[in-house]
Design an enzyme around this catalytic site. Structure first.
Site, PDB file in Angstrom:
ATOM      1  N   GLN A  81       0.841  -1.192   0.000  1.00 22.19           N
ATOM      2  CA  GLN A  81       0.000   0.000   0.000  1.00 22.19           C
ATOM      3  C   GLN A  81       0.881   1.249   0.000  1.00 22.19           C
ATOM      4  OE1 GLN A  81      -2.303   1.909   3.279  1.00 22.19           O
ATOM      5  NE2 GLN A  81      -4.099   1.247   2.108  1.00 22.19           N
ATOM      6  N   CYS A 112      -6.451   7.437   5.422  1.00 17.62           N
ATOM      7  CA  CYS A 112      -5.837   7.695   6.728  1.00 17.62           C
ATOM      8  C   CYS A 112      -6.385   8.991   7.330  1.00 17.62           C
ATOM      9  CB  CYS A 112      -4.324   7.786   6.588  1.00 17.62           C
ATOM     10  SG  CYS A 112      -3.478   7.974   8.169  1.00 17.62           S
ATOM     11  N   LYS A 152      -8.023   2.548  -1.317  1.00 16.01           N
ATOM     12  CA  LYS A 152      -8.825   2.473  -0.103  1.00 16.01           C
ATOM     13  C   LYS A 152      -9.154   3.892   0.331  1.00 16.01           C
ATOM     14  CE  LYS A 152      -9.018   0.137   4.398  1.00 16.01           C
ATOM     15  NZ  LYS A 152      -9.178   1.247   5.366  1.00 16.01           N
ATOM     16  N   ASP A 216     -16.027  -2.357  11.200  1.00 20.01           N
ATOM     17  CA  ASP A 216     -16.816  -3.116  12.176  1.00 20.01           C
ATOM     18  C   ASP A 216     -16.980  -4.586  11.821  1.00 20.01           C
ATOM     19  OD1 ASP A 216     -17.003  -0.726  13.463  1.00 20.01           O
ATOM     20  OD2 ASP A 216     -19.125  -0.387  13.035  1.00 20.01           O
TER      21      ASP A 216
END
Length: 381
Positions: A81, A112, A152, A216
């Site tokens: 990444q 981030c 991402k 989650d």
């Protein structure tokens, strides 16, 4: 339990990821030793991504960064990444990876939320600047050649500045292979509840490429539920595997139709803890530094077990494998797996103000405020 199939294989360019499970890059966590543990429990199945690598540090061959991109001989595909804000530097880093055969897959970090990244316009702040996002993706995809490039991201900066749908469309247009969405804004950090509905909306918005859901996933059943509820093509697991590398074995079982999940005793967990510390020492090349690096994992491994505060303090200051062995040997190792120990771990703060460059939100198409300073000198945000 029946398998989630018919479509439980994720395609990342030429790479078939079965089950469709990805280890999320986490700074200071998903180094080669931790990836080794997770892969061992999964039987080598899934995709395991390196820590976040800063493109400038890679291009300049920073010593720490060059260690972080080390892959075990058994890791395939090798997945890196990258984090960067300057299209030219991102392009150089990607071409370096290709020319020197450093990886088989490149993921780009636009998620981030930490202040030292966002205050310079990086991470989850960057997709707000649509032209800059497009330029970075274009450089990366062009430079990567046959290597697949994924990204991402988060939903946006905050509830008033949502970016994920625009970013997803830009990604498709620039040739990105797949997108992972963490269902939180940067302002949420890791607090509150992940918005799985946003993952479903992104999947509907960019049907051309796979969409992976993140946020989650604390158990294998959570992963199955996310895929059923959102229609996403795969899941990205981050904090759910902290102190639980065997979760990847559970995920393989779940996607193959079994509910034979791991419920290790404390004795079995202690063996894993010891191996994790030993692997870190071998990787770093120094036993003491490896054990010290392992300290951050202790509370995650022991969550739910009955371990006194004094013993936890001892384990938190251990500096050798012999000390670690001695302290682990003092535990009540016959304890069974504690009920309810699969809940949240790691950072849980939320509702924070996002630190941004001055005037950042005035115009999503004005990228003049982004400079090379937004690139960290070393990797891991």
């Amino acid at each position: 339990m029946t398998p989630l199939a018919p479509s439980s294989t994720l395609k990342i360019g030429p790479h078939a990821v079965q089950p469709p499970v990805v280890l999320a890059p986490m700074a200071g966590i998903t180094n080669a030793p931790f990836r080794t543990l997770c892969r061992e429990f999964s039987g080598g199945k899934g995709l395991f991504v390196s820590e976040m690598i800063t493109t400038r540090a890679l291009v300049e061959r920073n010593e720490k960064t060059m260690q972080l991109i080390h892959f075990d001989a058994t890791e395939t595909p090798r997945s890196i990444q990258l984090y960067g804000v300057d299209p030219a530097t991102v392009g150089k880093a990607v071409r370096m990876i290709v020319d020197e055969n450093l990886a088989d897959h490149i993921d780009l970090n636009f998620g981030c939320p930490v202040p030292k990244v966002t205050r310079k316009g990086g991470g989850s702040a960057l997709p707000y600047k649509r032209p800059l996002l497009r330029a970075i993706l274009n450089e990366a995809v062009t430079g990567a050649g046959d290597l697949p490039v994924t990204m991402k991201m988060r939903k946006g900066i905050d509830d008033d500045h949502i970016t994920y749908l625009d970013a997803g469309r830009i990604a498709v247009e620039e040739g990105v292979t797949a997108i992972a969405l963490h269902g939180r804004t940067a302002a949420q950090h890791y607090g509150g509840t992940a918005d799985w509905d946003a993952i479903a909306r992104l999947k509907e918005h960019v049907p051309e490429i796979p969409v992976l859901g993140n946020g989650d996933i604390w158990s294998a059943d959570d992963a199955l539920r996310m895929m059923r509820e959102t229609g996403c093509d795969g899941v990205v697991v981050g904090r759910g595997c902290l102190g639980r590398p065997w979760l990847f074995g559970d995920l393989v079982a779940a996607f193959e139709g079994s509910d034979a999940y791991a419920t290790p005793t404390l004795k079995e967990v202690a063996v894993i803890m010891r191996r994790h510390a030993e692997l870190l020492g071998e990787w770093i090349g120094d036993e003491t530094r490896g054990v010290i690096d392992f300290r951050k994992h202790v509370a995650w491994y022991l969550k739910g077990f009955s371990v006194g505060s004094e013993m936890r303090k001892k384990l938190a200051i251990t500096s050798s494998l012999a000390e670690l062995d001695a302290h682990l040997g003092e535990l009540d190792l016959d304890q069974p797996w504690p009920v309810g120990a699969d809940g949240p771990r790691g950072r849980t703060s939320g509702n924070n103000r996002v630190v941004l460059p001055d005037g950042w939100l005035k115009d999503p198409y004005d990228c003049a405020g982004v400079s090379a300073e937004a690139e960290l000198d070393t990797s891991g945000g």
